[in-house]
Scaffold this motif. Structure first.
Motif, PDB file in Angstrom:
ATOM      1  N   PRO A  48      30.480 -10.856   0.795  1.00  0.00           N
ATOM      2  CA  PRO A  48      30.876 -10.225  -0.466  1.00  0.00           C
ATOM      3  C   PRO A  48      32.348  -9.825  -0.557  1.00  0.00           C
ATOM      4  O   PRO A  48      32.863  -9.628  -1.652  1.00  0.00           O
ATOM      5  N   THR A  49      33.010  -9.698   0.583  1.00  0.00           N
ATOM      6  CA  THR A  49      34.434  -9.345   0.586  1.00  0.00           C
ATOM      7  C   THR A  49      35.171 -10.215   1.605  1.00  0.00           C
ATOM      8  O   THR A  49      34.566 -10.799   2.503  1.00  0.00           O
ATOM      9  N   ARG A  50      36.471 -10.249   1.476  1.00  0.00           N
ATOM     10  CA  ARG A  50      37.312 -10.972   2.441  1.00  0.00           C
ATOM     11  C   ARG A  50      37.127 -10.368   3.833  1.00  0.00           C
ATOM     12  O   ARG A  50      37.062 -11.061   4.834  1.00  0.00           O
ATOM     13  N   GLU A  51      37.041  -9.033   3.901  1.00  0.00           N
ATOM     14  CA  GLU A  51      36.846  -8.371   5.194  1.00  0.00           C
ATOM     15  C   GLU A  51      35.516  -8.759   5.822  1.00  0.00           C
ATOM     16  O   GLU A  51      35.425  -8.917   7.036  1.00  0.00           O
ATOM     17  N   ALA A  52      34.477  -8.905   5.010  1.00  0.00           N
ATOM     18  CA  ALA A  52      33.174  -9.321   5.548  1.00  0.00           C
ATOM     19  C   ALA A  52      33.267 -10.724   6.134  1.00  0.00           C
ATOM     20  O   ALA A  52      32.683 -11.010   7.185  1.00  0.00           O
ATOM     21  N   LEU A  53      34.009 -11.594   5.478  1.00  0.00           N
ATOM     22  CA  LEU A  53      34.219 -12.945   6.000  1.00  0.00           C
ATOM     23  C   LEU A  53      34.982 -12.882   7.314  1.00  0.00           C
ATOM     24  O   LEU A  53      34.611 -13.536   8.295  1.00  0.00           O
ATOM     25  N   PHE A  54      36.032 -12.068   7.375  1.00  0.00           N
ATOM     26  CA  PHE A  54      36.806 -11.956   8.611  1.00  0.00           C
ATOM     27  C   PHE A  54      35.992 -11.314   9.720  1.00  0.00           C
ATOM     28  O   PHE A  54      36.120 -11.681  10.881  1.00  0.00           O
ATOM     29  N   GLU A  55      35.156 -10.351   9.382  1.00  0.00           N
ATOM     30  CA  GLU A  55      34.294  -9.745  10.394  1.00  0.00           C
ATOM     31  C   GLU A  55      33.414 -10.826  11.023  1.00  0.00           C
ATOM     32  O   GLU A  55      33.277 -10.903  12.242  1.00  0.00           O
ATOM     33  N   ALA A  56      32.837 -11.688  10.202  1.00  0.00           N
ATOM     34  CA  ALA A  56      32.002 -12.766  10.729  1.00  0.00           C
ATOM     35  C   ALA A  56      32.826 -13.758  11.552  1.00  0.00           C
ATOM     36  O   ALA A  56      32.384 -14.210  12.612  1.00  0.00           O
ATOM     37  N   LEU A  57      34.025 -14.086  11.082  1.00  0.00           N
ATOM     38  CA  LEU A  57      34.882 -15.018  11.818  1.00  0.00           C
ATOM     39  C   LEU A  57      35.341 -14.441  13.157  1.00  0.00           C
ATOM     40  O   LEU A  57      35.410 -15.152  14.158  1.00  0.00           O
ATOM     41  N   LEU A  58      35.669 -13.162  13.160  1.00  0.00           N
ATOM     42  CA  LEU A  58      36.285 -12.560  14.326  1.00  0.00           C
ATOM     43  C   LEU A  58      35.309 -11.905  15.286  1.00  0.00           C
ATOM     44  O   LEU A  58      35.660 -11.631  16.433  1.00  0.00           O
ATOM     45  N   CYS A  59      34.097 -11.677  14.830  1.00  0.00           N
ATOM     46  CA  CYS A  59      33.124 -10.928  15.626  1.00  0.00           C
ATOM     47  C   CYS A  59      32.961 -11.513  17.025  1.00  0.00           C
ATOM     48  O   CYS A  59      33.031 -10.792  18.018  1.00  0.00           O
ATOM     49  N   THR A  60      32.764 -12.803  17.135  1.00  0.00           N
ATOM     50  CA  THR A  60      32.568 -13.431  18.441  1.00  0.00           C
ATOM     51  C   THR A  60      33.798 -13.247  19.314  1.00  0.00           C
ATOM     52  O   THR A  60      33.688 -12.889  20.486  1.00  0.00           O
ATOM     53  N   ASN A  61      34.987 -13.463  18.737  1.00  0.00           N
ATOM     54  CA  ASN A  61      36.229 -13.305  19.499  1.00  0.00           C
ATOM     55  C   ASN A  61      36.417 -11.866  19.975  1.00  0.00           C
ATOM     56  O   ASN A  61      36.782 -11.632  21.122  1.00  0.00           O
ATOM     57  N   LEU A  62      36.185 -10.918  19.078  1.00  0.00           N
ATOM     58  CA  LEU A  62      36.398  -9.521  19.425  1.00  0.00           C
ATOM     59  C   LEU A  62      35.361  -9.022  20.420  1.00  0.00           C
ATOM     60  O   LEU A  62      35.675  -8.249  21.328  1.00  0.00           O
ATOM     61  N   ASP A  63      34.118  -9.481  20.276  1.00  0.00           N
ATOM     62  CA  ASP A  63      33.088  -9.112  21.247  1.00  0.00           C
ATOM     63  C   ASP A  63      33.444  -9.652  22.635  1.00  0.00           C
ATOM     64  O   ASP A  63      33.295  -8.967  23.639  1.00  0.00           O
ATOM     65  N   ALA A  64      33.929 -10.894  22.684  1.00  0.00           N
ATOM     66  CA  ALA A  64      34.328 -11.497  23.964  1.00  0.00           C
ATOM     67  C   ALA A  64      35.513 -10.742  24.557  1.00  0.00           C
ATOM     68  O   ALA A  64      35.571 -10.519  25.776  1.00  0.00           O
ATOM     69  N   LEU A  65      36.431 -10.330  23.717  1.00  0.00           N
ATOM     70  CA  LEU A  65      37.602  -9.588  24.188  1.00  0.00           C
ATOM     71  C   LEU A  65      37.184  -8.228  24.752  1.00  0.00           C
ATOM     72  O   LEU A  65      37.676  -7.804  25.806  1.00  0.00           O
TER      73      LEU A  65
END
Length: 195
Positions: A48-65
């Motif tokens: 629903p928002t650009r941030e929600a899209l980025f959260e989905a895109l970045l979630c795996t990377n940030l969790d791994a970090l």
């Protein structure tokens, strides 16, 4: 989520990753929908928002970090762990143009879709800093907020075309300012290994 909806979701994310890599955080949601061959309403139903899209895109990377911070905390000397993690975060930050500014804004906004991921990154960096401070390897007059601000500042700077070629040099200056004695022992070795 139904199988067809999950397939659609994954397809949109794959296309969004390509578009964002190409255009940075200002990538058009309409362009993402068009390239994914879905309607804008379908894209917005999933994100629903650009941030929600980025959260989905970045979630795996940030969790791994964040997980990587846990590993470094138990396997490296405190100064090496802090420097290695900072370097890995910087590599991540450079992978998506503009993401650092978005994370910096989300950092203090609990309503942001990126807030939880930013809080995890902040917490991981603060733990590594505290460990280094307890061993006398990092300056005692800074806290996790200071470290996150320095990480964000460096991430923003190297996101600029005029500073990108100086990323390694800027990294060494900032990490040298964080470490208590960067010219001695394992601190110097940790910085040397990052270049």
């Amino acid at each position: 989520m139904r199988a067809d909806a999950k397939k659609n979701y994954n397809h949109i994310l794959a296309v969004a990753r390509d578009v964002v890599t190409e255009h940075g955080i200002n990538a058009s949601m309409r362009d993402i929908a068009r390239r994914a061959d879905v309607g804008l309403a379908t894209l917005l139903r999933h994100f629903p928002t650009r941030e929600a899209l980025f959260e989905a895109l970045l979630c795996t990377n940030l969790d791994a970090l964040t997980q990587r911070a846990d590993e470094l905390e138990t396997s490296n000397s405190p100064d090496e762990a802090l420097i290695s993690w900072f370097q890995e975060w910087l590599v991540f930050a450079q992978s998506y143009r503009g993401v650092v500014a978005m994370m910096a804004a989300a950092h203090t906004n609990p309503d942001s879709a990126l807030y939880a991921s930013c809080a995890a990154v902040h917490s991981a960096s603060a733990r590594l800093l505290l460990r280094a401070q307890a061993e006398g390897a990092a300056r005692p007059d800074m806290n996790g907020d200071d470290l996150f601000a320095l990480m964000t500042a460096l991430g923003w700077a190297v996101d600029q075309p005029s500073f990108a070629p100086r990323a390694d040099h800027l990294f060494r200056i900032i990490t040298g300012a964080i470490l208590a004695n960067p010219s001695t022992g394992s601190a110097s070795a940790a910085l040397d290994r990052q270049n």
